[in-house]
Design an enzyme around this catalytic site. Structure first.
Site, short mmCIF file in Angstrom:
data_model
loop_
_atom_site.label_atom_id
_atom_site.label_comp_id
_atom_site.label_asym_id
_atom_site.label_seq_id
_atom_site.Cartn_x
_atom_site.Cartn_y
_atom_site.Cartn_z
CG ASP A 1 -0.25 0.03 2.55
OD1 ASP A 1 -0.82 0.61 3.50
OD2 ASP A 1 0.87 -0.50 2.66
CG ASP B 1 4.09 0.16 1.58
OD1 ASP B 1 4.00 1.11 2.36
OD2 ASP B 1 3.39 -0.86 1.65
CB VAL C 1 4.63 -4.79 3.33
CG1 VAL C 1 5.70 -5.86 3.49
CG2 VAL C 1 4.63 -4.23 1.92
CG HIS D 1 6.97 0.10 9.94
ND1 HIS D 1 7.18 -0.01 11.31
CD2 HIS D 1 6.49 1.35 9.72
CE1 HIS D 1 6.84 1.14 11.87
NE2 HIS D 1 6.42 1.98 10.95
CG ASP D 2 5.96 -1.91 4.58
OD1 ASP D 2 5.34 -1.12 3.86
OD2 ASP D 2 5.49 -2.39 5.64
C1 BDR Z 1 2.54 -0.38 8.47
O1 BDR Z 1 1.56 0.60 8.22
C2 BDR Z 1 1.95 1.43 7.16
O2 BDR Z 1 1.89 2.73 7.61
C3 BDR Z 1 3.34 1.07 6.74
O3 BDR Z 1 3.44 1.08 5.32
C4 BDR Z 1 3.53 -0.32 7.30
O4 BDR Z 1 3.18 -1.28 6.32
C5 BDR Z 1 3.16 -0.10 9.80
O5 BDR Z 1 2.19 -0.13 10.81
CA CA Z 2 2.82 -0.75 3.97
#
Ligand code: BDR
Ligand code: CA
Length: 318
Positions: A9, A14, A128, A245-246
């Site tokens: 997303d 991402d 993700v 994160h991703d």
């Molecule tokens: C997740 O939420 C989104 O904001 C980021 O892309 C990640 O996949 C982290 O909580």
């Molecule tokens: Ca994401």
């Protein structure tokens, strides 16, 4: 390399995960499916196309998926920041040029069903974002799990949450989809939680090193992660750093020791109001529940930083 499909997303982190998967020699990113989440579907599609064009990989097919959650209407609602303000770690448009490539005519769910049905070798599926596309594909054909050697999900949290006091965004945005995926019976399900991603922070110094690579991926990663560091300033105890994160999911694929996992039962709250979307992870030593996920609670920040600079030194345009 290992054949993977990313479900995204896009979103700034991402974008970093897509560049990593497209450039790392051990990975073969055969397709990218997009879903509503950080930003509306049309923006996640446009941003994903921007990324593959920018790094010189317009050959990687991009497919559009669900524009809303599988069950709940009105999710994801408002985030705790205003879109396109400096608290927004994403923004509607990535800070790289508009794409030339076009999204494929086949829908993302159709692509997932057809590809997983027809593949002769098992594929690694790496969602993700909210799990709407994955859950819908499983609704059409529950046996698709047999074509997946490992499902690596960025989602959930135990000691760390973000979108509410209880939940992590991807799971919260489509809790029913997450519940379907976590109980679908994948041979191996790895859950990379916020507890892990918040231990692998990328710093402003890392961004300077990425920019000095002077490659499309290095330049974009520096620009994108600086935006995240600004947006996270009020949310982090550590200054001048932010989680990405991703990309920890794609880094895990090439360096599994970057995280430590525990094989535990996990379920999703789809009914409450206060705790909707919470991943309820059962750490009781005497739990009667069967473990259904390898859950990452910690990660190695230096390893991630080194993997980003070595991978983003590569240039696919040559
Ligand atoms: C997740 O939420 C989104 O904001 C980021 O892309 C990640 O996949 C982290 O909580
Ligand atoms: Ca994401």
């Amino acid at each position: 390399g290992r054949r993977i499909i990313l479900d995204v997303d896009t979103g700034t982190d991402d974008a970093v995960a897509i560049m990593f998967a497209a450039l790392h020699p051990d990975l073969d990113l055969i397709g990218i499916t997009t879903v509503n989440g950080n930003v509306p579907l049309e923006n996640t599609v446009d941003n994903t196309l921007r990324v593959v064009d920018w790094i010189g990989r317009p050959d990687i097919p991009v497919f559009a998926g669900l524009s809303r959650p599988v069950a709940r209407r009105g999710f994801p609602g408002g985030r705790h920041f205003e879109r396109d303000t400096d608290q927004d770690p994403h923004g509607s448009e990535l800070p790289i040029p508009a794409p030339h490539s076009k999204v494929r005519d086949t829908g993302a769910v159709e692509y997932l069903v057809e590809t997983l049905r027809s593949t002769t070798e098992r594929i690694t599926l790496v969602p993700v974002g909210p799990l709407s596309n994955i859950a819908t594909a499983l609704a059409i054909d529950p046996s698709l799990t047999e074509a997946v050697d490992e499902l690596v999900v960025m989602g959930g949290g135990h000691g760390v949450t973000n979108v509410t006091a209880s939940a992590e965004f991807n799971v919260w945005a489509d809790p029913e989809a997450a519940a379907i995926v976590l109980s679908a019976g994948f041979d191996r399900l790895t859950l990379v939680t916020l507890d892990a991603t918040h231990q692998a922070l990328i710093t402003l110094e890392d961004c300077d090193a990425l920019e000095k690579l002077a490659t499309p991926a290095g330049i974009a990663a520096a620009r994108i992660i600086r935006r995240r560091i600004d947006a996270y300033a009020t949310a982090m105890t550590t200054e001048h750093a932010a989680p990405v994160h991703d990309v920890l999911c794609t880094a895990y694929l090439v360096r599994p020791e970057i995280v430590t996992t525990r094989h535990l039962p996990v379920a999703v709250d789809t009914t409450s109001s206060l705790t909707i979307g919470r991943t309820v992870i059962d750490t009781r030593l005497d739990t009667p529940q069967e473990p259904n996920a390898h859950i990452a609670f910690s990660a190695d920040a230096r390893m991630l930083s080194e993997l980003l600079t070595s991978t983003f030194a590569l240039d696919a345009r040559t």
